[in-house]
Write an enzyme that holds these catalytic residues in place. Sequence first.
Site, PDB file in Angstrom:
ATOM      1  N   SER A 150       0.858  -1.190   0.000  1.00 11.54           N
ATOM      2  CA  SER A 150       0.000   0.000   0.000  1.00 11.54           C
ATOM      3  C   SER A 150       0.895   1.241   0.000  1.00 11.54           C
ATOM      4  O   SER A 150       2.030   1.188   0.515  1.00 11.54           O
ATOM      5  CB  SER A 150      -0.872   0.015   1.261  1.00 11.54           C
ATOM      6  OG  SER A 150      -1.466   1.286   1.438  1.00 11.54           O
ATOM      7  N   TYR A 163      -1.132  -0.625  10.218  1.00 12.10           N
ATOM      8  CA  TYR A 163      -1.283  -0.995   8.800  1.00 12.10           C
ATOM      9  C   TYR A 163      -0.036  -0.595   8.001  1.00 12.10           C
ATOM     10  O   TYR A 163       0.490  -1.387   7.208  1.00 12.10           O
ATOM     11  CB  TYR A 163      -2.529  -0.291   8.260  1.00 12.10           C
ATOM     12  CG  TYR A 163      -2.893  -0.587   6.824  1.00 12.10           C
ATOM     13  CD1 TYR A 163      -3.507  -1.795   6.473  1.00 12.10           C
ATOM     14  CD2 TYR A 163      -2.656   0.349   5.817  1.00 12.10           C
ATOM     15  CE1 TYR A 163      -3.868  -2.051   5.165  1.00 12.10           C
ATOM     16  CE2 TYR A 163      -3.014   0.099   4.506  1.00 12.10           C
ATOM     17  CZ  TYR A 163      -3.618  -1.103   4.179  1.00 12.10           C
ATOM     18  OH  TYR A 163      -3.980  -1.357   2.880  1.00 12.10           O
ATOM     19  N   LYS A 167       2.538  -3.013   5.941  1.00 13.11           N
ATOM     20  CA  LYS A 167       2.770  -2.876   4.494  1.00 13.11           C
ATOM     21  C   LYS A 167       4.240  -2.551   4.207  1.00 13.11           C
ATOM     22  O   LYS A 167       4.799  -3.032   3.223  1.00 13.11           O
ATOM     23  CB  LYS A 167       1.835  -1.819   3.901  1.00 13.11           C
ATOM     24  CG  LYS A 167       0.344  -2.177   3.995  1.00 13.11           C
ATOM     25  CD  LYS A 167       0.041  -3.472   3.261  1.00 13.11           C
ATOM     26  CE  LYS A 167      -1.456  -3.816   3.261  1.00 13.11           C
ATOM     27  NZ  LYS A 167      -1.759  -5.053   2.535  1.00 13.11           N
TER      28      LYS A 167
HETATM   29  P1  NAP Z   1     -11.475  -5.695   1.185  1.00 11.79           P
HETATM   30  O1  NAP Z   1     -12.522  -5.356   0.191  1.00 11.79           O
HETATM   31  O2  NAP Z   1     -11.694  -5.407   2.614  1.00 11.79           O
HETATM   32  O3  NAP Z   1     -11.100  -7.248   0.991  1.00 11.79           O
HETATM   33  C1  NAP Z   1     -10.173  -7.853   1.836  1.00 11.79           C
HETATM   34  C2  NAP Z   1     -10.009  -9.307   1.429  1.00 11.79           C
HETATM   35  O4  NAP Z   1      -9.089  -9.916   2.342  1.00 11.79           O
HETATM   36  C3  NAP Z   1     -11.296 -10.072   1.480  1.00 11.79           C
HETATM   37  O5  NAP Z   1     -11.365 -10.969   0.402  1.00 11.79           O
HETATM   38  C4  NAP Z   1     -11.183 -10.821   2.797  1.00 11.79           C
HETATM   39  O6  NAP Z   1     -11.909 -12.040   2.719  1.00 11.79           O
HETATM   40  C5  NAP Z   1      -9.696 -11.082   2.853  1.00 11.79           C
HETATM   41  N1  NAP Z   1      -9.256 -11.339   4.219  1.00 11.79           N
HETATM   42  C6  NAP Z   1      -9.244 -10.493   5.276  1.00 11.79           C
HETATM   43  N2  NAP Z   1      -8.819 -11.130   6.370  1.00 11.79           N
HETATM   44  C7  NAP Z   1      -8.569 -12.422   6.013  1.00 11.79           C
HETATM   45  C8  NAP Z   1      -8.130 -13.571   6.703  1.00 11.79           C
HETATM   46  N3  NAP Z   1      -7.858 -13.558   8.011  1.00 11.79           N
HETATM   47  N4  NAP Z   1      -7.985 -14.723   5.991  1.00 11.79           N
HETATM   48  C9  NAP Z   1      -8.264 -14.768   4.675  1.00 11.79           C
HETATM   49  N5  NAP Z   1      -8.682 -13.719   3.967  1.00 11.79           N
HETATM   50  C10 NAP Z   1      -8.837 -12.555   4.634  1.00 11.79           C
HETATM   51  O7  NAP Z   1     -10.102  -4.980   0.829  1.00 11.79           O
HETATM   52  P2  NAP Z   1      -9.470  -4.522  -0.566  1.00 11.79           P
HETATM   53  O8  NAP Z   1      -9.626  -3.067  -0.669  1.00 11.79           O
HETATM   54  O9  NAP Z   1      -9.899  -5.401  -1.667  1.00 11.79           O
HETATM   55  O10 NAP Z   1      -7.935  -4.778  -0.225  1.00 11.79           O
HETATM   56  C11 NAP Z   1      -7.229  -5.911  -0.694  1.00 11.79           C
HETATM   57  C12 NAP Z   1      -5.754  -5.708  -0.364  1.00 11.79           C
HETATM   58  O11 NAP Z   1      -5.298  -4.507  -0.989  1.00 11.79           O
HETATM   59  C13 NAP Z   1      -5.442  -5.553   1.122  1.00 11.79           C
HETATM   60  O12 NAP Z   1      -4.230  -6.183   1.436  1.00 11.79           O
HETATM   61  C14 NAP Z   1      -5.310  -4.061   1.301  1.00 11.79           C
HETATM   62  O13 NAP Z   1      -4.490  -3.718   2.383  1.00 11.79           O
HETATM   63  C15 NAP Z   1      -4.691  -3.670  -0.031  1.00 11.79           C
HETATM   64  N6  NAP Z   1      -4.910  -2.273  -0.370  1.00 11.79           N
HETATM   65  C16 NAP Z   1      -6.151  -1.794  -0.650  1.00 11.79           C
HETATM   66  C17 NAP Z   1      -6.316  -0.455  -0.964  1.00 11.79           C
HETATM   67  C18 NAP Z   1      -7.662   0.130  -1.299  1.00 11.79           C
HETATM   68  O14 NAP Z   1      -7.716   1.359  -1.513  1.00 11.79           O
HETATM   69  N7  NAP Z   1      -8.720  -0.604  -1.362  1.00 11.79           N
HETATM   70  C19 NAP Z   1      -5.218   0.389  -0.988  1.00 11.79           C
HETATM   71  C20 NAP Z   1      -3.960  -0.118  -0.695  1.00 11.79           C
HETATM   72  C21 NAP Z   1      -3.819  -1.454  -0.407  1.00 11.79           C
HETATM   73  P3  NAP Z   1     -12.755 -12.693   3.925  1.00 11.79           P
HETATM   74  O15 NAP Z   1     -13.267 -11.571   4.772  1.00 11.79           O
HETATM   75  O16 NAP Z   1     -13.787 -13.448   3.189  1.00 11.79           O
HETATM   76  O17 NAP Z   1     -11.797 -13.575   4.638  1.00 11.79           O
END
Ligand code: NAP
Length: 255
Positions: A150, A163, A167
Amino acid sequence: MSHTDLGLATDLSGQVALVTGASQGLGKACAERLAECKAHVVCAARSVDKLQATVEGIVAAGGSAEVVACDVGSKESIAEVFANIEAKHQRLDILLNNAGITRDTLLPRMSDEQWEDVIQTNLTSCFLCCRAASRIMMGARYGRIINMASVSGLIGNPGQTNYSASKAGMIGLTRSLSRELGKRKITVNAIAPGFIESDMTKALGDDILKEVKKRIPANRLGHPDDVAAVAVFLASPAASYITGQVITVDGGMTV
Ligand code: NAP
């Protein structure tokens, strides 16, 4: 943007990819795009119903995928996933460590639990999955490891010390592991998304997102496919000379 606009031409036929956090958001988009390039995608997360929907969508579009229930916060659960992949497929070509959580609060108020949950789910899981995958990939002398970091891990963000630390840790792990595995034709890279439309950013609320948008030269939040396109590229043979890198996908926010 629909996925048909991406023009992905990479052929990943015969390859097996594991995507953690494939039940929604960025992970789901990455799983769909990898499958579109003909990889067989093992979709892992805790919510089996949502994973089922991801897989059904992939299969309906002509791709190949399977559901694997996994809690990346559990060492045993991760070990089981890798044991199953080895038994069923005898290979793992692509690992996308995408599962992640936030537990935002200012540091003086942060509980031990908020710190530990984020480090365990985001960073320790990355270590465990990279270790298990590298053992398979080293035997094959081929692999692509992609860690979803991130911009928070690069520039920090108030309320996200846990967080950001997780990261930044993933970025350090990526760089060191790329140096260990380079000779074996295994690349290890990180993606650092900025603000991408997903449940994670929705939780920030409209007021914060309005302010965030002002800081993004592209004048919009990213779409999950903006990130998936980079993941597919890093997974492709075309990216064989790129390793140890952090590719920022943030609409120019951190320039
Ligand atoms: P999200 O919509 O909250 O999805 C998170 C995913 O992680 C879900 O599929 C969730 O599935 C899974 N997860 C969470 N805890 C888990 C666990 N203990 N075991 C297995 N799976 C788990 O988030 P997102 O925005 O798509 O983010 C995905 C990744 O991108 C993350 O690493 C986040 O830090 C990174 N990121 C996102 C953004 C953004 O702006 N969205 C920016 C920078 C980085 P379940 O709940 O079904 O387990």
